[in-house]
Design an enzyme around this catalytic site. Sequence first.
Site, mmCIF file in Angstrom:
data_model
loop_
_atom_site.group_PDB
_atom_site.id
_atom_site.type_symbol
_atom_site.label_atom_id
_atom_site.label_comp_id
_atom_site.label_asym_id
_atom_site.label_seq_id
_atom_site.Cartn_x
_atom_site.Cartn_y
_atom_site.Cartn_z
ATOM 1 N N GLU A 156 27.080 -4.895 -3.253
ATOM 2 C CA GLU A 156 25.599 -4.242 -2.783
ATOM 3 C C GLU A 156 25.085 -5.794 -3.212
ATOM 4 O O GLU A 156 23.955 -5.226 -3.491
ATOM 5 C CB GLU A 156 25.510 -3.421 -4.376
ATOM 6 C CG GLU A 156 26.629 -2.046 -3.423
ATOM 7 C CD GLU A 156 25.126 -1.176 -3.199
ATOM 8 O OE1 GLU A 156 24.495 -1.636 -2.173
ATOM 9 O OE2 GLU A 156 25.648 0.041 -2.271
ATOM 10 N N ASP B 269 3.942 12.941 -16.751
ATOM 11 C CA ASP B 269 4.191 12.004 -15.731
ATOM 12 C C ASP B 269 5.296 11.933 -16.371
ATOM 13 O O ASP B 269 6.380 11.668 -16.950
ATOM 14 C CB ASP B 269 3.225 10.284 -15.612
ATOM 15 C CG ASP B 269 4.117 9.360 -14.435
ATOM 16 O OD1 ASP B 269 4.003 10.359 -13.934
ATOM 17 O OD2 ASP B 269 4.046 8.443 -15.765
ATOM 18 N N CYS C 182 -1.620 -2.164 10.538
ATOM 19 C CA CYS C 182 -0.307 -2.635 11.164
ATOM 20 C C CYS C 182 -0.054 -4.084 12.117
ATOM 21 O O CYS C 182 -1.078 -4.513 11.971
ATOM 22 C CB CYS C 182 -0.155 -0.710 12.243
ATOM 23 S SG CYS C 182 -0.848 -0.691 14.148
ATOM 24 N N THR D 138 14.125 3.782 5.470
ATOM 25 C CA THR D 138 13.719 3.970 4.079
ATOM 26 C C THR D 138 13.382 2.461 3.691
ATOM 27 O O THR D 138 13.076 2.548 2.515
ATOM 28 C CB THR D 138 14.845 4.940 3.958
ATOM 29 O OG1 THR D 138 16.309 3.973 4.019
ATOM 30 C CG2 THR D 138 14.968 5.509 4.432
ATOM 31 N N CYS D 139 14.222 1.332 4.074
ATOM 32 C CA CYS D 139 14.031 0.424 3.031
ATOM 33 C C CYS D 139 13.908 -1.069 4.472
ATOM 34 O O CYS D 139 14.803 -0.368 5.480
ATOM 35 C CB CYS D 139 15.577 0.373 2.512
ATOM 36 S SG CYS D 139 16.794 0.334 3.551
ATOM 37 N N CYS E 242 -33.816 -36.249 -39.754
ATOM 38 C CA CYS E 242 -32.446 -35.628 -39.631
ATOM 39 C C CYS E 242 -32.682 -35.027 -39.224
ATOM 40 O O CYS E 242 -30.967 -35.554 -38.224
ATOM 41 C CB CYS E 242 -32.292 -35.706 -41.144
ATOM 42 S SG CYS E 242 -32.644 -37.157 -42.746
ATOM 43 N N CYS F 208 -23.704 -0.381 11.293
ATOM 44 C CA CYS F 208 -25.925 -0.866 12.429
ATOM 45 C C CYS F 208 -25.645 -2.189 12.385
ATOM 46 O O CYS F 208 -25.779 -1.944 13.524
ATOM 47 C CB CYS F 208 -26.180 -0.291 10.285
ATOM 48 S SG CYS F 208 -27.019 1.162 9.915
#
Length: 1498
Positions: free
Chosen positions: A1080, A1043, A178, A14-15, A577, A287
């Site tokens: 943590e 959302d 991978c 998971t992490c 000019c 190709c």
Amino acid sequence: MEAKSIVISVEGMTCNSCVQTIEQHVGKMNGIHNINVSLEDKSAAIIYDSKLQTPATLQEAIYDMGFDATLPDSNPQPVLPDTIFLTIPAQSTLTSKQICSTLLKNKGIMDVKMSSDQKTAVVTFISSIINGKQIIQMVPGVDLNISAPEVTPGTYEDSSWSQASSIVLRLKVEGMTCHSCTSTIEGKIGKLQGIQWIKVSLDNQEAVVVYHPHLITAEEIKHQIEVAGFTASFKKQPRPLKLSSKDLERLKNTQTKGSETALKENSNVNDTKTIVFRIDGMHCSSCVLNIQSTVSALPSVTSIVVSLENKTAIINYNPNLISIDVLRKAIEAVSPETFKVSLPDEYENVALFPMLASPLKSVHPALKDASQPLTQFVVINIEGMTCNSCVQSIEGVISQKAGVKSIRVSLSNRNGTIEYDPLQTCPEDLRSSIEDIGFDASLSAKAELPVAIAQPSPEVQLESHKTEPPSKVSPTHLARQETKTVSKCFVQVTGMTCASCVANIERNLRREDGIHSILVALMAGKAEVRYNPAVIHPSAIAELIRELGFGATVMENCGEGDGILELVVRGMTCASCVHKIESTLMKTNGVLYCSVALATNKAHIKYDPEIIGPRDVIQVIKELGFTTSLVKKDRSASHLDHKQEIRQWKRSFVVSLVFCIPVMGLMIYMMVMDSQLSDAHTHHNMSSEEMEALHSSMVLEYQLLPGLSVMNFLSFLLCVPVQMFGGWHFYIQAYKALKHKTANMDVLIVLATSIAFVYSFVILLVAMAEKAKVNPVTFFDTPPMLFVFISLGRWLEHVAKGKTSEALARLISLQATEATIVTLGPDNVLLSEEQVDVELVQRGDIVKVIPGGKFPVDGRVIEGHSMVDESLITGEAMPVTKKPGNTVIAGSINQNGSLLISATHVGADTTLSQIVKLVEEAQTSKAPIQQFADKLSGYFVPSIVAVSVVTLFAWIIIGFVDFEIVEKHFLGYNKSISAAEVIIRFAFQASITVLCIACPCSLGLATPTAVMVGTGVGAQNGILIKGGEPLEMAHKVKVVVFDKTGTITHGTPEVMQVKFLVESNELPHNKMLAIVGTAEGNSEHPLGVAITKYCKKELDSETLGTCTDFQVVPGCGISCKVTNIEALLYRKNKMVEENNIKNVTLVKIEENTDESVQPALIIDAELPTTVTSQKYSVLIGNREWMNRNGLLVKNEIDKAMTEHERRGRTAVLAAVDGMLCGLIAIADTVKPEAELAVYTLKSMGLEVVLMTGDNSKTARSIASQVGITKVFAEVLPSHKVAKVKQLQDEGKRVAMVGDGINDSPALAMANVGIAIGTGTDVAIEAADVVLIRDDLMDVVASIDLSRKTVRRIRLNFVLALIYNLIGVPIAAGVFLPIGLVLQPWMGSAAMAASSVSVVLSSLLLKMYQKPSSEKLEFRARGQMRHKSPSEISVHIGIDETGTGSPKLSLMDRIINYSRASINSLFSDKRSVNSIVLNEPDKHSLLVGDFGEDDDTAL
């Protein structure tokens, strides 16, 4: 002893902590050389010793850790080892056995063998894990063997480090997913002859290759990668690693035999030729691959490169073995046999240059043993050094970096020259290292200098002639070229929503090779990129932006970036000019075009703002002896306030009124006299002759000439000026309309007035010619009356229109007119300042803004602190703090501090200019309903003219058939006028009245006025509506799709509650927070981050303690040791004590009494030395984690956790030193207004849907909290579009509400896309409506405003049509029998009234008030309730079939409902049964296998 590699699929990670756990555990196992675990690909790539491990044992080891492990391919791939020779000096302190054991301890080293004389070690190693340099560093005193022992062919070849004349190549490799892909490429390319070293990076999608150019070509390497199934392209042209003098000495000392063989081999190389074929019929990369793989298999072909874009194939072949014709036929025979092959004209009969031999066919023993790594130099510009200590600090830090051989920093030249090993470091790393020390560093144009070469030996010279392809250019030459050729392109970027999107694009593109600078404008959705066309091209730049997740297209008309300057030039006398100015300016670098007009004294100049600015141009002209100034632009928004039109119509009205009043007076007098005469006729029985005599004796009827009465003469005199001056504008407009074959309102008015005037004038002339006794009846009174009412109507209409544009005019007036530009010296010392026109501010200027001043341009603060009022732009009332590095918006007001800003966007590129442009476009874009009105107006005028003509003839016929009708209803009829004249006059009056009353104006005004007011009111309320169409479409919406993350919720998990489970005297609460926060602090998990953030906030500290032995167990939690929190708690306590002393009052703070700090020890502010740092053992996780560690979770704690989980929170337990001490509840919180917004939308009759990529449980939890019953969960961004389309296919109009980034495709697809931005962070491209404030109630407001506006538009149409549908028949005399007759002036008054009433009706929208939350809450009180799970239908992915809600029996439902009702009555807490969860979400700590009593869910 053989090394092999295997890739194992791993499910359940998971992490990153799962990744680290697997890598640490498996890495410690015997025989494992290397392990690389990828979280994204869910795989582990392992290189192992096949004698000690098998794929099955490795799979089992991962499985035992609690992850699902499978072998996609059970056949391991062999890993080819490299070999290196080490010379052991005689005086070495280590024995040969010690050296062997020291080396074998390291990962990646497979075998070490000693020579019989114990002076040389042969080390076999895996080059992808370890390199020769690292091996030398492992054993002190050993060195690379320069003259290696005679090695029999096929044993060990020291190819790994023979670097004479090597080249570094960087390739961009696409299609890798991978680590097995990287292993494949490294394995395949590493085997090729001439490849010394290769490293493939999955993250950067690139490969770095060091190779011998005389053994293999860059094209061949690229081709081999493509054959492996990946797409490869050169990131940088190959750079030679040139030889140093030391290497040349070594080369001279090597056996001459080797170079002789090299020469022989090179003579064979000359036999190859190169041919270029044109190939038609290739469609795609497959190709290309087909042709390359087929033709390269021919034995006579050494290399082939096929280009799809150029439709060419470049083939290097041996003409002794194959002919051009056979090659052509070979390509044509490639499947699908549809390729057309021809020789381009320019390539025929060209002396084809010799190319390189195949990499597999030539060997170079001469260069095998030069094994010393080579070096390069780089020059880095360094700003900010003030003295020699700066120089020393840079030299000290950089010289310690790996790969840096030497560094010399020059204070006077402000640069540093670094000699480095390109295999270990690169210039960009060195530059960022210098920046990390605190100096500004940039790579100079002549960035990389190869080491100077001593005069090479003849052999080497000859060789370099042969092997260097003709296209090679020396790097210094390239660098020089680069500085000259910098191109600029513009890319349209869609999908940006906020300033962080801008920063993301700018940051990532600056890293790319060939890009010099990039500037992104959010509001314009445009990126301006300066790049080197030799390295990168615009389409590649657009592709890079697309890879970041935005839409990007190259804008063809690049001229948009050019600055345009209009100047007034004084002092020019003649053509010379003009020529002087033009020729001087055109010679000036950066001026693209210049045109000077002598007659108007104006100069029109186009320039490149990157190179030159307007002030520089003005300076050039001033130096020529002319005075010049900017052509003043109108910044007052006068085109919006309609002042000119108002003035014009007011004048027209006054003129008409002045002449109309006497006409009305005469008319009223005649009407009164006529009524008296008719009374006298009826009451006094006068004869007709007497009546006629009396009539003609009246003053106004007195004839000046036969047939010309005083009345008619005065009317004519008063009518002419009105017709000439009052009607001037109408005549011009009518003429223009008829010229373009259209008929508008003005045509009708001109027709009516002209017919009346001409008819009256002709009748008068006829009467005078006939010397008539009776005066004819004229219509001279009609035009003045008509013009008065119409010009009054137009005047009022423009006054009203000016009001509707107020919002936009106010935005425009925000723009500052002048700016103060300052010049800064070293250390930001102010040298000078000058006031300039805002048009003259250039990008990069330093602008000073004083308190109370407006920001003239968008910029970045470089010095000063202040508060800035951005309310007029963002709608946010609170001032925003600005400090160095913050961005500021043009038009916002600086409040209290003086600021210095660096201008980033000037002129039309500023945010304010873009908002103005957006609102202008919105107000001018037509709503579909308006297009219908415009079409209607087109048919309207001709039909009204037709009705008018019909009316004229109808009444003439009716009059002659039945004169009594006319006689009865004709005002002022008297016997002195003949019947025919009466009939004709009446018919004319009716037809002219029809023309007067019909008004398409009011129809034309019905929509635009309402749209202008609606969008203006929206903008004032923080709702930007892009035009009439979304404004009109929003009221038709039937479904609103929200959302979840960032829209309904805040988007980040937060700690909702901390429950302390021990008394504060056992473990003070502050101490517990410090321990948990520190533990943590090492976690990357969103929950861990939330806990740390909460603890830091509570303790009011940015730093916490130290964490060691940190371990994560997937699906359970974390364990670690925490130390060094005493200092933090001591500071906290100290602060509390100081506060107590200040307050004098006694405050009991039980949480802050820490027993470990004795009062006697507090002597000074330092931490008492006697307090030893204590080590705490910490566990944080779910119930299962606590149970595993032997901690009992009590029933009441379990109940509290269950309660939190039912509310959709994640409950986490914390234990310190084996004692449960805290329960922390975490959740991604719902926005406070979400529930009310959803309820209000539903009460408006709309269906509300929640669409999210999150799992179904989380979605259901959030839906129940806000009251949504239909949920689509686990929907990918691309599927959101399909989902919206699906709803539309059901015949529903859809509004999509999103926070922009992943929702932008769906926002664009929806009928109305509503983007939630904060401030000016606006998802401009995709959405139709932008809510400036982050408030969901504005969704309700935008739909409500749309409904009100459309209702107003409809009312306007009704008003406009009523006038026409009722007025026209009345005017035509349809209602004559019931006595309804209109005079022409009444018609024109009605017409003016219709336009004015429509505009006034629109202006009433200005009174619009947003529905206030308080009122809506009051109305919703008692009716809002959380939905129970059974009421919510959840659909997974794009399928329509919902997952069945938990089936509840009827009894359960009744109990649930009654319990929820009781809860809502007695407490404001959420209903206990509001949500039941039994599956974790992405924020949960639980990963892997879940038990029956799943502990956490969000």
